[in-house]
Motif scaffolding. Sequence first.
Motif, PDB file in Angstrom:
ATOM      1  N   CYS A  26      -5.278   7.659   9.734  1.00  0.00           N
ATOM      2  CA  CYS A  26      -3.866   7.312   9.513  1.00  0.00           C
ATOM      3  C   CYS A  26      -2.936   8.530   9.593  1.00  0.00           C
ATOM      4  O   CYS A  26      -3.192   9.544   8.954  1.00  0.00           O
ATOM      5  CB  CYS A  26      -3.727   6.642   8.144  1.00  0.00           C
ATOM      6  SG  CYS A  26      -2.043   6.130   7.812  1.00  0.00           S
ATOM      7  N   PRO A  33      -8.736  -0.300   4.824  1.00  0.00           N
ATOM      8  CA  PRO A  33      -7.919   0.464   5.790  1.00  0.00           C
ATOM      9  C   PRO A  33      -8.656   1.685   6.321  1.00  0.00           C
ATOM     10  O   PRO A  33      -9.522   2.226   5.639  1.00  0.00           O
ATOM     11  CB  PRO A  33      -6.718   0.887   4.941  1.00  0.00           C
ATOM     12  CG  PRO A  33      -7.191   0.880   3.534  1.00  0.00           C
ATOM     13  CD  PRO A  33      -8.274  -0.157   3.437  1.00  0.00           C
ATOM     14  N   CYS A  64      -4.180   0.255   9.444  1.00  0.00           N
ATOM     15  CA  CYS A  64      -4.069  -0.164   8.033  1.00  0.00           C
ATOM     16  C   CYS A  64      -4.642  -1.582   7.907  1.00  0.00           C
ATOM     17  O   CYS A  64      -3.957  -2.538   7.571  1.00  0.00           O
ATOM     18  CB  CYS A  64      -2.616  -0.101   7.564  1.00  0.00           C
ATOM     19  SG  CYS A  64      -2.475  -0.155   5.773  1.00  0.00           S
ATOM     20  N   ARG A  86       0.834  -1.215   0.000  1.00  0.00           N
ATOM     21  CA  ARG A  86       0.000   0.000   0.000  1.00  0.00           C
ATOM     22  C   ARG A  86       0.869   1.265   0.000  1.00  0.00           C
ATOM     23  O   ARG A  86       0.538   2.255  -0.664  1.00  0.00           O
ATOM     24  CB  ARG A  86      -0.923  -0.005   1.223  1.00  0.00           C
ATOM     25  CG  ARG A  86      -2.084  -0.985   1.061  1.00  0.00           C
ATOM     26  CD  ARG A  86      -2.949  -1.031   2.305  1.00  0.00           C
ATOM     27  NE  ARG A  86      -4.109  -1.885   2.104  1.00  0.00           N
ATOM     28  CZ  ARG A  86      -4.914  -2.289   3.083  1.00  0.00           C
ATOM     29  NH1 ARG A  86      -4.691  -1.920   4.333  1.00  0.00           N
ATOM     30  NH2 ARG A  86      -5.943  -3.056   2.819  1.00  0.00           N
ATOM     31  N   LEU A  87       1.970   1.232   0.731  1.00  0.00           N
ATOM     32  CA  LEU A  87       2.839   2.420   0.762  1.00  0.00           C
ATOM     33  C   LEU A  87       3.596   2.603  -0.550  1.00  0.00           C
ATOM     34  O   LEU A  87       4.186   3.658  -0.790  1.00  0.00           O
ATOM     35  CB  LEU A  87       3.849   2.323   1.918  1.00  0.00           C
ATOM     36  CG  LEU A  87       3.286   2.441   3.343  1.00  0.00           C
ATOM     37  CD1 LEU A  87       4.394   2.266   4.373  1.00  0.00           C
ATOM     38  CD2 LEU A  87       2.587   3.780   3.567  1.00  0.00           C
ATOM     39  N   CYS A 121      -8.114   4.893   6.599  1.00  0.00           N
ATOM     40  CA  CYS A 121      -7.212   5.970   6.171  1.00  0.00           C
ATOM     41  C   CYS A 121      -7.520   7.301   6.860  1.00  0.00           C
ATOM     42  O   CYS A 121      -6.625   8.118   7.048  1.00  0.00           O
ATOM     43  CB  CYS A 121      -7.262   6.133   4.654  1.00  0.00           C
ATOM     44  SG  CYS A 121      -6.785   4.637   3.779  1.00  0.00           S
TER      45      CYS A 121
HETATM   46 FE1  SF4 Z   1      -2.159   4.073   3.491  1.00  0.00          FE
HETATM   47 FE2  SF4 Z   1      -2.537   4.688   6.037  1.00  0.00          FE
HETATM   48 FE3  SF4 Z   1      -4.597   4.089   4.451  1.00  0.00          FE
HETATM   49 FE4  SF4 Z   1      -2.860   2.184   5.215  1.00  0.00          FE
HETATM   50  S1  SF4 Z   1      -4.263   3.327   6.537  1.00  0.00           S
HETATM   51  S2  SF4 Z   1      -3.708   2.493   3.148  1.00  0.00           S
HETATM   52  S3  SF4 Z   1      -0.940   3.347   5.221  1.00  0.00           S
HETATM   53  S4  SF4 Z   1      -3.251   5.850   4.264  1.00  0.00           S
END
Ligand code: SF4
Length: 226
Positions: free
Chosen positions: A202, A197, A192, A151-152, A199
Motif C-alpha cells: 500500500c 488488506p 485494500c 480503515r483510514l 498493506c
Molecule cells: Fe490501510 Fe493501505 Fe492497509 Fe488498506 S491496504 S488497510 S489503506 S494500509
Amino acid sequence: MPKLTKREFSKILNLLRSKYGEWLPRHVDARDPFKTLVGAMLSHRTRDEVTDKAYTSLFSRFRTPEDVLNAKQSEIARLIKPVGFYRQKAKRIKDVARILLERYGGKVPDSRDELVKLPGVGDKTADIVLSLSMGLPEIAVDTHVEKISKRLGIVSPKASYGEIKRALEEITDVQDRRDVNRLLVQFGKDICTSPKPKCSLCPITDHCDYFSRISAKSVRSKLKPY
Ligand code: SF4
C-alpha cells in the motif's frame, strides 16, 4: 492518528488516479444513465464479475427503456439470471423502464429525490448514476468506499451511509467528488482488499488508522517482558 485533511486526501486521490486512470466498472456507462442505473440495480448483493456478465447479456439484446418495456419479463430474467434475486430485479427493471417513459419522457431524472422514488433505487444507486453518468459532484458509498473510509479513520466503524458521505465530502474538493467512488473501488479490489488488506503493497500506509494500529500491536507483541 489525526483525521485526514483535504490536502492529504487530494494527494491520495491523485496518486490513485495516476495508478488507475479513468477506470470504470464494465456495468457502468459514462454516457448512458439508463444503462448505469440498470447496472447498479443488477449489482445489488452480486459480485462484479456476475453483474458484468448479466449487464452485457441484457444490453446486447436491449438498449433503451422502450426496448426493455416491450420485452417479456421472463426474457429479462433469463438474460440476467446469474445475478442474485434475478426474478425480482427483472420486474423492477421493467417497472423502472415504464416509469421513466410515463413520467420522465424516457430519460433518467438528474435529481436524487426523483431517482430514489424509482423501485429498487436507493442512495447508493442514485449517487452512482448522478456521479458516474451525469458528472455531478456526488460520492457513492459502496462496500469498498465504506471499508476504506473506516480503515483510514475518516469515520468511525459504525458510521452510516450518510455519515460516510458527509465526512468524505468535507475532505474532498468539489471537482474530485465524482471520482472518489471509482478510485476507491479499484483500490479496494486491488490492494485494500477484504477480508485481509495487502498493506505491504500500500502506498498510503502513512495515512491509515488501521495500519498504525496493527503496526503498534505487532511492535508491542515483540517487546520482551522485564
Ligand atoms: Fe490501510 Fe493501505 Fe492497509 Fe488498506 S491496504 S488497510 S489503506 S494500509
